[in-house]
Motif scaffolding. Structure first.
Motif, mmCIF file in Angstrom:
data_model
loop_
_atom_site.group_PDB
_atom_site.id
_atom_site.type_symbol
_atom_site.label_atom_id
_atom_site.label_comp_id
_atom_site.label_asym_id
_atom_site.label_seq_id
_atom_site.Cartn_x
_atom_site.Cartn_y
_atom_site.Cartn_z
ATOM 1 N N VAL A 2 0.786 -1.383 0.105
ATOM 2 C CA VAL A 2 -0.049 -0.055 0.005
ATOM 3 C C VAL A 2 0.845 1.373 0.208
ATOM 4 N N GLN A 3 0.497 2.265 -0.871
ATOM 5 C CA GLN A 3 1.225 3.349 -0.845
ATOM 6 C C GLN A 3 0.189 4.548 -0.896
ATOM 7 N N LEU A 4 0.220 5.653 -0.242
ATOM 8 C CA LEU A 4 -0.281 6.868 -0.410
ATOM 9 C C LEU A 4 0.716 8.075 -0.601
ATOM 10 N N VAL A 5 0.884 8.695 -1.898
ATOM 11 C CA VAL A 5 1.604 9.532 -1.953
ATOM 12 C C VAL A 5 1.154 11.103 -2.271
ATOM 13 N N GLU A 6 1.222 11.966 -1.473
ATOM 14 C CA GLU A 6 0.862 13.229 -1.395
ATOM 15 C C GLU A 6 1.722 14.039 -2.349
ATOM 16 N N SER A 7 1.178 15.031 -3.042
ATOM 17 C CA SER A 7 2.036 16.089 -3.713
ATOM 18 C C SER A 7 1.061 17.419 -3.811
ATOM 19 N N GLY A 8 1.712 18.282 -4.362
ATOM 20 C CA GLY A 8 1.028 19.827 -4.428
ATOM 21 C C GLY A 8 1.270 20.608 -3.211
ATOM 22 N N GLY A 9 1.978 20.501 -2.467
ATOM 23 C CA GLY A 9 2.546 21.398 -1.373
ATOM 24 C C GLY A 9 3.495 22.116 -1.815
ATOM 25 N N CYS A 22 -3.563 12.971 -3.290
ATOM 26 C CA CYS A 22 -3.015 11.867 -2.748
ATOM 27 C C CYS A 22 -3.480 10.625 -3.763
ATOM 28 N N ALA A 23 -2.386 10.286 -4.316
ATOM 29 C CA ALA A 23 -2.440 9.061 -5.253
ATOM 30 C C ALA A 23 -2.182 7.750 -4.370
ATOM 31 N N ALA A 24 -3.150 6.926 -4.534
ATOM 32 C CA ALA A 24 -3.288 5.624 -3.646
ATOM 33 C C ALA A 24 -2.941 4.361 -4.702
#
Length: 115
Positions: A2-9, A22-24
């Motif tokens: 399982v991976q949750l990858v945040e971006s956009g900060g 948040c790409a899951a």
């Protein structure tokens, strides 16, 4: 896995906007409730917004009317649109996926609000 990858900060001026993603991976995304939390230095982690599997949304009082949570099940991605940002919104923002006893966290993305 399982991976949750945040971006956009990033860095934004007061009154500005950011959209976090948040790409899951590795989960059946559509059945999970998706949450955004944040943690500022010296403060506890707080729940900012939730969108459940039925797309019902809830928000912390401090962000109501400024933040919008959404999800795209076809892309396995959750979003947090943040408008009219102020200094109190500066924090590390974390994505969380929750289904029954299963909970998963992303690594966080930094949001800095400064002129």
């Amino acid at each position: 896995q399982v991976q949750l990858v945040e971006s956009g900060g990033g860095l934004v001026q007061p009154g500005g906007s950011l959209r976090l993603s948040c790409a899951a991976r590795g989960i059946i995304f559509s059945i999970y409730d998706m949450n955004w939390y944040r943690q500022a230095p010296g403060k506890e982690r707080e729940l900012v917004a939730t969108i459940n599997s039925g797309r019902t949304t809830t928000y912390a009082d401090s962000v109501k009317g400024r933040f919008t949570i959404s999800r795209d099940n076809a892309k396995n991605t959750a979003y947090l649109q943040m408008n009219n940002l102020n200094a109190e919104d500066a924090a590390i923002y974390y994505c969380n996926a929750n289904y029954n006893v299963n909970t998963h966290w992303g690594q966080g993305t930094q949001v800095t609000v400064s002129s």
